[in-house]
Each structure stands twice: as C-alpha cells, then as structure tokens.
Design an enzyme around this catalytic site. Structure first.
Site, PDB file in Angstrom:
ATOM      1  N   LEU A 137       0.795  -1.455   0.225  1.00 18.36           N
ATOM      2  CA  LEU A 137      -0.092  -0.075   0.028  1.00 18.36           C
ATOM      3  C   LEU A 137       0.910   1.251  -0.054  1.00 18.36           C
ATOM      4  O   LEU A 137       1.857   1.244   0.470  1.00 18.36           O
ATOM      5  CB  LEU A 137      -0.693  -0.125   1.171  1.00 18.36           C
ATOM      6  CG  LEU A 137      -1.676  -1.150   1.419  1.00 18.36           C
ATOM      7  CD1 LEU A 137      -2.682  -1.137   2.569  1.00 18.36           C
ATOM      8  CD2 LEU A 137      -2.660  -1.351   0.183  1.00 18.36           C
ATOM      9  N   GLN A 179      -4.435 -12.443 -13.025  1.00 17.61           N
ATOM     10  CA  GLN A 179      -4.249 -11.176 -13.756  1.00 17.61           C
ATOM     11  C   GLN A 179      -2.536 -10.938 -14.111  1.00 17.61           C
ATOM     12  O   GLN A 179      -2.348  -9.867 -14.813  1.00 17.61           O
ATOM     13  CB  GLN A 179      -4.718 -10.018 -13.135  1.00 17.61           C
ATOM     14  CG  GLN A 179      -4.005  -9.586 -11.805  1.00 17.61           C
ATOM     15  CD  GLN A 179      -4.944  -8.295 -11.102  1.00 17.61           C
ATOM     16  OE1 GLN A 179      -5.985  -8.674 -10.559  1.00 17.61           O
ATOM     17  NE2 GLN A 179      -4.463  -7.303 -11.273  1.00 17.61           N
ATOM     18  N   SER A 200       2.621   0.653  -6.858  1.00 18.01           N
ATOM     19  CA  SER A 200       3.527  -0.300  -6.168  1.00 18.01           C
ATOM     20  C   SER A 200       4.598  -0.767  -6.872  1.00 18.01           C
ATOM     21  O   SER A 200       5.553  -1.260  -6.196  1.00 18.01           O
ATOM     22  CB  SER A 200       2.611  -1.535  -5.684  1.00 18.01           C
ATOM     23  OG  SER A 200       1.517  -1.245  -5.178  1.00 18.01           O
ATOM     24  N   LEU A 218      -7.980   5.974 -10.490  1.00 18.03           N
ATOM     25  CA  LEU A 218      -8.121   6.288 -11.956  1.00 18.03           C
ATOM     26  C   LEU A 218      -6.696   6.132 -12.637  1.00 18.03           C
ATOM     27  O   LEU A 218      -6.547   6.584 -13.686  1.00 18.03           O
ATOM     28  CB  LEU A 218      -8.592   7.914 -12.016  1.00 18.03           C
ATOM     29  CG  LEU A 218     -10.006   8.007 -11.728  1.00 18.03           C
ATOM     30  CD1 LEU A 218     -10.468   9.432 -11.960  1.00 18.03           C
ATOM     31  CD2 LEU A 218     -10.800   7.101 -12.673  1.00 18.03           C
ATOM     32  N   LYS A 219      -5.695   5.868 -11.818  1.00 14.97           N
ATOM     33  CA  LYS A 219      -4.344   5.768 -12.641  1.00 14.97           C
ATOM     34  C   LYS A 219      -4.622   4.523 -13.450  1.00 14.97           C
ATOM     35  O   LYS A 219      -4.010   4.501 -14.593  1.00 14.97           O
ATOM     36  CB  LYS A 219      -3.449   5.298 -11.466  1.00 14.97           C
ATOM     37  CG  LYS A 219      -2.025   5.353 -12.240  1.00 14.97           C
ATOM     38  CD  LYS A 219      -0.910   4.812 -11.487  1.00 14.97           C
ATOM     39  CE  LYS A 219      -1.022   3.160 -11.284  1.00 14.97           C
ATOM     40  NZ  LYS A 219      -0.441   2.349 -11.986  1.00 14.97           N
ATOM     41  N   HIS A 238      -3.478   4.112  -2.285  1.00 10.16           N
ATOM     42  CA  HIS A 238      -4.273   3.473  -1.683  1.00 10.16           C
ATOM     43  C   HIS A 238      -5.179   4.067  -0.460  1.00 10.16           C
ATOM     44  O   HIS A 238      -6.280   3.893  -0.425  1.00 10.16           O
ATOM     45  CB  HIS A 238      -3.938   2.078  -1.139  1.00 10.16           C
ATOM     46  CG  HIS A 238      -3.300   1.100  -2.359  1.00 10.16           C
ATOM     47  ND1 HIS A 238      -1.958   1.159  -2.416  1.00 10.16           N
ATOM     48  CD2 HIS A 238      -3.820   0.434  -3.382  1.00 10.16           C
ATOM     49  CE1 HIS A 238      -1.552   0.249  -3.368  1.00 10.16           C
ATOM     50  NE2 HIS A 238      -2.877  -0.065  -3.907  1.00 10.16           N
TER      51      HIS A 238
HETATM   52  O1  PAF Z   1      -5.611  -2.451  -9.335  1.00  9.88           O
HETATM   53  C1  PAF Z   1      -5.464  -3.487  -8.552  1.00  9.88           C
HETATM   54  O2  PAF Z   1      -4.708  -3.359  -7.511  1.00  9.88           O
HETATM   55  C2  PAF Z   1      -6.030  -4.829  -9.117  1.00  9.88           C
HETATM   56  O3  PAF Z   1      -6.060  -5.030 -10.605  1.00  9.88           O
HETATM   57  C3  PAF Z   1      -7.376  -5.231  -8.531  1.00  9.88           C
HETATM   58  C4  PAF Z   1      -8.345  -4.167  -8.699  1.00  9.88           C
HETATM   59  C5  PAF Z   1      -7.142  -5.037  -6.928  1.00  9.88           C
HETATM   60  C6  PAF Z   1      -7.711  -6.530  -8.782  1.00  9.88           C
HETATM   61  O4  PAF Z   1      -6.599  -7.403  -8.340  1.00  9.88           O
END
Ligand code: PAF
Length: 289
Positions: A33, A61, A186, A148-149, A37
């Site tokens: 974080l 992902q 991050s 929005l980044k 965040h």
């Molecule tokens: O933006 C992120 O950190 C991720 O893509 C999310 C939305 C938590 C999904 O894993």
C-alpha cells in the site's frame, strides 16, 4: 481492525454491518500500500460508514512472464498502515479462498479488455474482471473505490458492474502523484534511481498534451505527438502505446470534442508504467457510475 480470511467471514462481516444499518465501502487492492491506496480508503471513509480493504495478489491477472512472484508482499507493513488509517476490516484471503478447487469460471469484458494494456498483457483484464466480480459479489458494498491511474481497468469494472447488474456503485478516485508528478504505484519500487528520475517524464508528457489541448489543439494525433516527443527526449523509447481516446468508451477518436483521455504505457528499464490524463476537465475530477 478485523481480519477476515475466507468467503464466509467476509460475507458475515458485510451482512452484520448491513443489518446494523451501516453503509459499506470496499477498496480492493493487491497490497504494498502507498498514498494512492490510502486516498481510496480516505474517500471510502468519507462516503460510507464501514470500509473493508482487500489485499490479494491475484495470480490470474499476471502473464507467465510477468512479475507475480516478485510482486511486493509486505502484509505486516500494510496492516500497520490500515490500522493507523482507521480501516474497519481487512479481507486477506489465500488463493484457495478465491479460487477453490474445481473453479472454472471467468469474466471477460470484450472488446474493451483486449485493447491498449490488454494488447500488451493478453488475459490480464480477464483476470481482473474475474477477481473483481468475485470480490464485489462477496462484499456487496454500497460503493467500491478504484484508482483512476488504472483508467482502463476502471472503465472495464464500470462496464461489468453495469452489465452484470452488480449492486455496488463504482467510484473512480483521482491519481495521487509524487512531487515530480510520477503517479504512485506499487511497481515504482522496482525503479533504479536513474530510471526513477526518467519516469517523471511520463507525467510531463501527458501534462504537455493537456496544455496543448487547453490552448486549443483538439487533434488526437497532434496531442499524441507532443507527448511522445517528451518521452523520447527523456530517453523513454519503449512506448507500448500513447493514445487519445473517448474517456467514456475508450474508443479511438480523431478529435477531442467533449470527453477525451490520453493514456500511455511505457517501459522504463524493465518496469512497465502506465498513466493517463483526462482532457475535458480542468483536473481529474472523479468519474463514477
Ligand atoms: O488495481 C488493482 O490493484 C487490481 O487490479 C485489483 C483491482 C485489486 C484486482 O486484483
């Protein structure tokens, strides 16, 4: 701060809070974080009664050659930050809680998900859309907050929430930047000192396009060329895309009439960074569905 680690616990927490008459805000994250965040959390705290943050580094992902294994995991530091910020609950599931045995469902948002970042990262947005659908469905928050980044991600999540008739209002929160303009991420911690300095050119490039837009230049090609020149002058040559799009549909546009956004993805050293800037508003006001 309550720490919840499985589907039953998060559901029960949300049900209890709803029963008690509290509105619920949800901030999904992958941890590590930073101030961006915390801004999502603060926004949620001002708009809802109870906020739950999730931390889950979502394997689906990440592509096979991407940074899933080395993605920063600093859970004790994250918990400390969340407690200090007055977060009510943390959802910190293991992989099996999100993707139990025999899991085989996925959510795709097409063609949005295979354009721009989706072109460079095949399957990425399918992983995002799937995990976000699971999470939104578990929490059933009144509002869910996204930075929005990750503008394309935000548009995709808005689309899926609308298409699948999910209950949560999807709220976009403006990007938080370092003093030199670099968007908080991050992944910034991967940058060498020299690359970190060069990375400031990303924001400078978008800001130059925005100034030209404000001064009257409405042609997408010209705005993209202005931004591209600043990137290459800063020796950022690996530009995956720099593109002016409609801010609502992300479709290409030749001229920015009312709602434009300029988006870019570049490689600085080995680190892939993305950023964007809205072209219709004086500042990045927060679009929400
Ligand atoms: O933006 C992120 O950190 C991720 O893509 C999310 C939305 C938590 C999904 O894993």
């Amino acid at each position: 701060m309550e720490i919840l680690t499985n589907r039953d616990e998060i559901r029960a927490w949300a049900v209890e809070n709803r029963k008690a008459g509290h509105s619920i805000g949800f901030v999904p994250t992958m941890g590590a974080l930073h101030a961006g965040h915390l801004e999502l959390l603060r926004t949620s705290q001002t708009q809802t009664d109870r906020t739950v943050v999730s931390i889950f580094v979502n394997p689906s992902q990440f592509g096979p050659a991407e940074d899933f294994n080395r993605y920063p995991r600093v859970i004790e530091q994250d918990k400390h930050m969340l407690r200090q910020a007055g977060c009510h609950a943390l959802f910190y599931p293991g992989v099996a809680a999100i993707y139990p045995q025999h899991f085989q469902t996925s959510v795709t948002v097409e063609p949005l998900g295979s354009d721009l970042c989706g072109r460079e990262r095949p399957g990425h947005f399918q992983g995002v859309a799937t995990v976000v659908t699971i999470l939104l469905n578990l929490v059933r928050a009144d509002q869910a907050f996204f930075g929005l980044k990750d503008y394309q991600q935000f548009v995709i999540i808005q689309r899926l929430a609308q298409d699948l008739n999910l209950e949560s209002k999807i709220v976009g929160v403006p990007t938080i930047r370092e003093p030199d303009g670099l968007a908080m991420s991050s992944r910034n911690r991967y940058l060498s000192q020299e690359d970190r300095q060069r990375a400031a050119a990303i924001h400078a490039a978008l800001a130059a396009a925005k100034s030209a837009f404000t001064a009257g230049e409405k042609r997408s090609g010209r705005l993209e060329a202005i931004a591209r020149r600043i990137l290459t002058e800063a020796s950022i040559h690996r530009i995956q895309y720099i593109s002016v799009r409609s801010a609502t549909t992300l479709l290409p546009i030749n001229t920015v009439h009312t709602d434009g956004v300029i988006l870019t993805a570049v490689k600085v050293g080995e680190t892939r960074l993305i950023d964007n800037m809205l072209l219709n508003l004086p500042d990045q006001a927060s679009p929400s569905s």
